[in-house]
Each structure stands twice: as C-alpha cells, then as structure tokens.
Design a protein around this motif. Structure first.
Motif, mmCIF file in Angstrom:
data_model
loop_
_atom_site.group_PDB
_atom_site.id
_atom_site.type_symbol
_atom_site.label_atom_id
_atom_site.label_comp_id
_atom_site.label_asym_id
_atom_site.label_seq_id
_atom_site.Cartn_x
_atom_site.Cartn_y
_atom_site.Cartn_z
ATOM 1 N N GLY A 82 -97.385 19.643 -47.992
ATOM 2 C CA GLY A 82 -96.785 20.659 -48.854
ATOM 3 C C GLY A 82 -95.462 20.348 -49.512
ATOM 4 O O GLY A 82 -94.846 21.221 -50.094
ATOM 5 N N MET A 83 -94.943 19.129 -49.419
ATOM 6 C CA MET A 83 -93.723 18.733 -50.128
ATOM 7 C C MET A 83 -92.476 19.504 -49.712
ATOM 8 O O MET A 83 -91.595 19.771 -50.526
ATOM 9 N N GLU A 84 -92.380 19.880 -48.447
ATOM 10 C CA GLU A 84 -91.224 20.658 -47.988
ATOM 11 C C GLU A 84 -89.879 19.971 -48.258
ATOM 12 O O GLU A 84 -88.963 20.612 -48.770
ATOM 13 N N PRO A 85 -89.693 18.689 -47.932
ATOM 14 C CA PRO A 85 -88.383 18.076 -48.207
ATOM 15 C C PRO A 85 -88.011 18.130 -49.682
ATOM 16 O O PRO A 85 -86.851 18.379 -50.043
ATOM 17 N N GLU A 86 -89.006 17.910 -50.563
ATOM 18 C CA GLU A 86 -88.740 17.916 -52.004
ATOM 19 C C GLU A 86 -88.325 19.294 -52.516
ATOM 20 O O GLU A 86 -87.723 19.413 -53.581
ATOM 21 N N LEU A 87 -88.672 20.349 -51.764
ATOM 22 C CA LEU A 87 -88.332 21.714 -52.182
ATOM 23 C C LEU A 87 -86.938 22.135 -51.726
ATOM 24 O O LEU A 87 -86.461 23.200 -52.120
ATOM 25 N N ALA A 88 -86.277 21.320 -50.917
ATOM 26 C CA ALA A 88 -84.969 21.712 -50.373
ATOM 27 C C ALA A 88 -83.970 22.011 -51.479
ATOM 28 O O ALA A 88 -83.249 23.017 -51.428
ATOM 29 N N GLY A 89 -83.905 21.147 -52.484
ATOM 30 C CA GLY A 89 -82.952 21.363 -53.571
ATOM 31 C C GLY A 89 -83.225 22.636 -54.334
ATOM 32 O O GLY A 89 -82.301 23.403 -54.651
ATOM 33 N N LYS A 90 -84.492 22.911 -54.644
ATOM 34 C CA LYS A 90 -84.854 24.127 -55.379
ATOM 35 C C LYS A 90 -84.508 25.371 -54.571
ATOM 36 O O LYS A 90 -84.004 26.368 -55.120
ATOM 37 N N LYS A 120 -78.109 29.841 -54.324
ATOM 38 C CA LYS A 120 -76.838 29.820 -55.059
ATOM 39 C C LYS A 120 -76.855 30.814 -56.219
ATOM 40 O O LYS A 120 -75.836 31.403 -56.562
ATOM 41 N N GLU A 121 -78.036 31.013 -56.811
ATOM 42 C CA GLU A 121 -78.164 31.985 -57.897
ATOM 43 C C GLU A 121 -78.100 33.420 -57.384
ATOM 44 O O GLU A 121 -77.604 34.320 -58.072
ATOM 45 N N ILE A 122 -78.602 33.636 -56.171
ATOM 46 C CA ILE A 122 -78.711 34.996 -55.642
ATOM 47 C C ILE A 122 -77.447 35.457 -54.932
ATOM 48 O O ILE A 122 -77.050 36.626 -55.050
ATOM 49 N N VAL A 123 -76.821 34.557 -54.188
ATOM 50 C CA VAL A 123 -75.667 34.936 -53.363
ATOM 51 C C VAL A 123 -74.377 34.546 -54.092
ATOM 52 O O VAL A 123 -74.100 33.361 -54.285
ATOM 53 N N PRO A 124 -73.582 35.529 -54.496
ATOM 54 C CA PRO A 124 -72.336 35.223 -55.218
ATOM 55 C C PRO A 124 -71.399 34.334 -54.395
ATOM 56 O O PRO A 124 -71.242 34.513 -53.188
ATOM 57 N N ARG A 125 -70.831 33.346 -55.027
ATOM 58 C CA ARG A 125 -69.811 32.453 -54.429
ATOM 59 C C ARG A 125 -70.326 31.765 -53.159
ATOM 60 O O ARG A 125 -69.586 31.549 -52.214
ATOM 61 N N LEU A 126 -71.606 31.404 -53.166
ATOM 62 C CA LEU A 126 -72.178 30.732 -51.995
ATOM 63 C C LEU A 126 -71.605 29.327 -51.846
ATOM 64 O O LEU A 126 -71.642 28.525 -52.780
ATOM 65 N N THR A 127 -71.058 29.036 -50.674
ATOM 66 C CA THR A 127 -70.520 27.694 -50.392
ATOM 67 C C THR A 127 -71.002 27.130 -49.055
ATOM 68 O O THR A 127 -70.927 25.926 -48.843
ATOM 69 N N ARG A 128 -71.500 27.995 -48.145
ATOM 70 C CA ARG A 128 -71.930 27.539 -46.829
ATOM 71 C C ARG A 128 -73.322 28.069 -46.510
ATOM 72 O O ARG A 128 -73.595 29.263 -46.663
ATOM 73 N N VAL A 129 -74.181 27.183 -46.061
ATOM 74 C CA VAL A 129 -75.552 27.564 -45.692
ATOM 75 C C VAL A 129 -75.881 26.981 -44.321
ATOM 76 O O VAL A 129 -75.665 25.789 -44.076
ATOM 77 N N LEU A 180 -78.979 44.294 -48.354
ATOM 78 C CA LEU A 180 -77.904 43.313 -48.212
ATOM 79 C C LEU A 180 -76.828 43.457 -49.281
ATOM 80 O O LEU A 180 -75.841 42.721 -49.280
ATOM 81 N N GLY A 181 -77.030 44.400 -50.208
ATOM 82 C CA GLY A 181 -76.060 44.598 -51.283
ATOM 83 C C GLY A 181 -76.121 43.521 -52.349
ATOM 84 O O GLY A 181 -75.130 43.259 -53.038
ATOM 85 N N LEU A 182 -77.295 42.899 -52.491
ATOM 86 C CA LEU A 182 -77.452 41.824 -53.469
ATOM 87 C C LEU A 182 -78.218 42.317 -54.693
ATOM 88 O O LEU A 182 -79.191 43.078 -54.567
ATOM 89 N N THR A 183 -77.803 41.859 -55.843
ATOM 90 C CA THR A 183 -78.530 42.132 -57.080
ATOM 91 C C THR A 183 -79.225 40.849 -57.517
ATOM 92 O O THR A 183 -78.562 39.831 -57.757
ATOM 93 N N ILE A 184 -80.533 40.892 -57.596
ATOM 94 C CA ILE A 184 -81.285 39.700 -57.978
ATOM 95 C C ILE A 184 -81.176 39.509 -59.485
ATOM 96 O O ILE A 184 -81.523 40.406 -60.256
ATOM 97 N N PRO A 185 -80.684 38.371 -59.942
ATOM 98 C CA PRO A 185 -80.544 38.126 -61.385
ATOM 99 C C PRO A 185 -81.884 38.228 -62.108
ATOM 100 O O PRO A 185 -82.922 37.859 -61.563
ATOM 101 N N GLN A 186 -81.831 38.724 -63.321
ATOM 102 C CA GLN A 186 -83.045 38.855 -64.112
ATOM 103 C C GLN A 186 -83.705 37.503 -64.343
ATOM 104 O O GLN A 186 -84.930 37.401 -64.444
ATOM 105 N N SER A 187 -82.898 36.463 -64.401
ATOM 106 C CA SER A 187 -83.453 35.119 -64.614
ATOM 107 C C SER A 187 -84.384 34.715 -63.480
ATOM 108 O O SER A 187 -85.355 33.980 -63.695
ATOM 109 N N ILE A 188 -84.106 35.193 -62.269
ATOM 110 C CA ILE A 188 -84.973 34.892 -61.123
ATOM 111 C C ILE A 188 -86.161 35.847 -61.086
ATOM 112 O O ILE A 188 -87.294 35.439 -60.835
#
Length: 328
Positions: A144-152, A158-167, A311-319
């Motif tokens: 299923g290409m799991e490692p290749e999906l890590a970046g995506k 990063k698009e969903i969580v404002p100011r995301l720096t730590r995961v 969670l108080g998150l707004t999903i961007p329309q682009s997503i």
C-alpha cells in the motif's frame, strides 16, 4: 485524490473473472490459510469479507470447492509461528498473510508454500521480496505505499492545524515495514519544517502510557501508523486521543468513519479483493515469483467534520474540495 505512481506500480484493477462454476467444473478443490494478528471478532472484518467475495468472483466457494483455515494471533504477534506451523501441517495450498508481521513470520516458516501478502509498506525494504516486478521466492501480493504517503499526510496536517511545528509519530516496532516508514516521515518532516517525535507503540496499553509522554512534549498533532493491535481496539484508542484533544491523521479510513479526524490511505477492501486474484492465479498453477507485486494508484481522503468541530478546527475549503468523503 490521486498520486502519480512509479512506472512499476500497477493499478488495482480486475481482469474479467471466470464463470463462478469454472473451478468446480475443472474438478479442483483447494485449502488456503488466512493468518492475521487482529483478534477474532463476532463477525468477519470488512477486509476478510472483501477477500472471500473476491474468491467467489473467481469461482472459489467456501464449503464447495474451497476450505479456508483462519488463524488469529489475537493481538499477540509472538503466536504467529505456531499458527503458521499449524497451517503447514494441514498442507494448505496458499497462505494469505493479512499484515506485514504475518507475512514476515510466514516467510520464515516456509520457502515452499506460496504466500500472498497484504501490507502497507515497501516489501523490498522489508525483506519480503527481491523486487516489485520480479518478487522471486514464494511471496507476492499487494503493497500500500505507506512510507511514500508520509509526506502527503504531514502536508495535510500542516494545512489543517494552524502553526503546526511538532508531530508525534506513533509507529509499530513489531512491523518489518517500520524502519522505511520512519525514514520517509523524518525526511518529509525536515522538508516541511516539522519536528517529529517518534514514539514506539505495540498495543493499546503502551499507547495509553505513551500519550502521557507525548503530552509532555506538547505536540500539535498525532500521526498514527497502521497497527493491528490498535486497530482491533479502535473505540478505546479513539477515546484516548479525544481525551487528550489531539488532532490525528490515521493510516486506515475506518478510523475516520468511527471518529478520527482525518485519514489518507489506499482502498484496503480493494486490496484484499485483489489478493483473491493472486490466490486464484496460484491455485491455477502460477508461481508467486512470476506475479509482480502491485501497488495502488488511487488514494482516499476522508475527514470527520464533527471531530474537527470538537477540536476547534476549521477544515480549509481547499482540502474539503479534494476529500472523497466528509463525515458530518
């Protein structure tokens, strides 16, 4: 959503199935082993249902010309060698290994009986096959290409969580697919300016203890790698994540359907239906070494809007515009 795949990647598509009675007319009968780590449930999992239906499409009907020997390690991978030895004593014609750890255990147990694997990672890096195009040996299947999906997946967070720096990257050390997935995630995190905290978790008890450690580092989100022991106790695991109010991205769509925030993954039931094609070819005389490993070219993006709101998150329309499913 679509991901451009390498030339060696083959689409999950079925060839025209033979008539259901074809195998019976040929006078064939077969016995296959189905081994997995997940605990046994009162009803068959959607993946096993998809696999069995796929077999029916190719003329193999359980109780008629086919016997399926199902063995579960009940969440304890250390039980796999004994379960596989039992299947070998029964002289099964093929073994279907439903996870990487099951596939690795089956490979160690036999070099003679064909093994069809269903895994999320790279079977070459995991030591299961020599190459995707020419597997060699007695193993082949779907990856299923799991490692290749890590970046995506990290990009989506990063698009969903404002100011995301730590995961916090929650991985399964029992899986042979673990090292390449960690490497790809670390590489992608560096490129995106994200600090990745790698946390090894084998089961829900360890996950609960790990969340205490994770909380001290105050990550902005979780990335949870596929883990059959966690998957088998989804309500408990999702409850722990909800209690800690951490946005999380998951490796299987089922998590999102049941309350997880977001998932980006291949269509797993389709993988298992395709697994039936491999089993059919082998039962009709094909050698695993001659059947290339297949990888998906289409991936599903699912979002749980109810969880996002909590969670108080707004999903961007682009997503939202790219999502295959938005659950409200």
């Amino acid at each position: 959503m679509r991901l451009i795949a390498p030339a060696v990647v083959l689409a999950f598509s079925f060839f025209v199935a033979p008539l259901a009675a074809d195998a019976q007319q040929a006078g064939k009968s077969a016995r296959i082993g189905y081994v997995h780590v997940n605990p046994v449930t009162s009803s068959p999992s959607p993946l096993r249902v998809a696999f069995i239906q796929g077999l029916r499409d190719f003329g193999w009907v359980e109780g008629s010309n086919l016997a399926i020997e199902i063995r579960s390690a009940n969440g304890k991978p250390e039980r796999l060698p004994a379960l596989i030895a039992d299947l070998l004593r029964l002289k099964v014609d093929v073994i279907l290994a439903a996870e990487p750890v099951s596939a690795a255990a089956a490979k160690r147990a036999t070099a003679a009986v064909p093994i069809v694997f269903m895994i999320g990672g790279d079977p070459v890096a995991g030591g299961l096959v020599a190459s995707l195009a020419r597997p060699g040996g007695n193993l082949t299947g779907c990856a299923g290409m799991e490692p290749e999906l890590a970046g995506k997946r990290l990009e989506l967070l990063k698009e969903i969580v404002p100011r995301l720096t730590r995961v916090a990257f929650v991985t399964n050390p029992s899986s042979p697919m673990n090292p390449p997935h960690v490497r790809e995630a670390q590489k992608a995190a560096t490129a995106l300016g994200i600090r990745l905290q790698v946390v090894e978790v084998r089961d829900p008890d360890e996950f609960e203890r790990a969340l205490v450690v994770i909380a001290k580092d105050r990550p902005d989100a979780l990335y949870v790698v596929g883990n059959p022991n966690l998957f088998s106790q989804r309500p408990r695991v999702l409850g722990l994540v909800e209690r800690n109010r951490l946005p999380a991205i998951w490796s299987e769509s089922t998590w999102v359907t049941e309350g997880g925030l977001i998932g980006y993954a291949s269509n797993q039931p389709e993988m298992f239906r395709r697994g039936a094609w491999y089993v059919d070819r082998i039962l009709r005389g094909a050698q695993p070494a001659d059947l290339p490993v297949e990888q998906p070219t289409k991936f599903e993006l699912r979002i749980n809007l109810k969880t996002a709101k909590a969670l108080g998150l707004t999903i961007p329309q682009s997503i939202l515009g790219r999502a295959d499913q938005a659950i409200e």
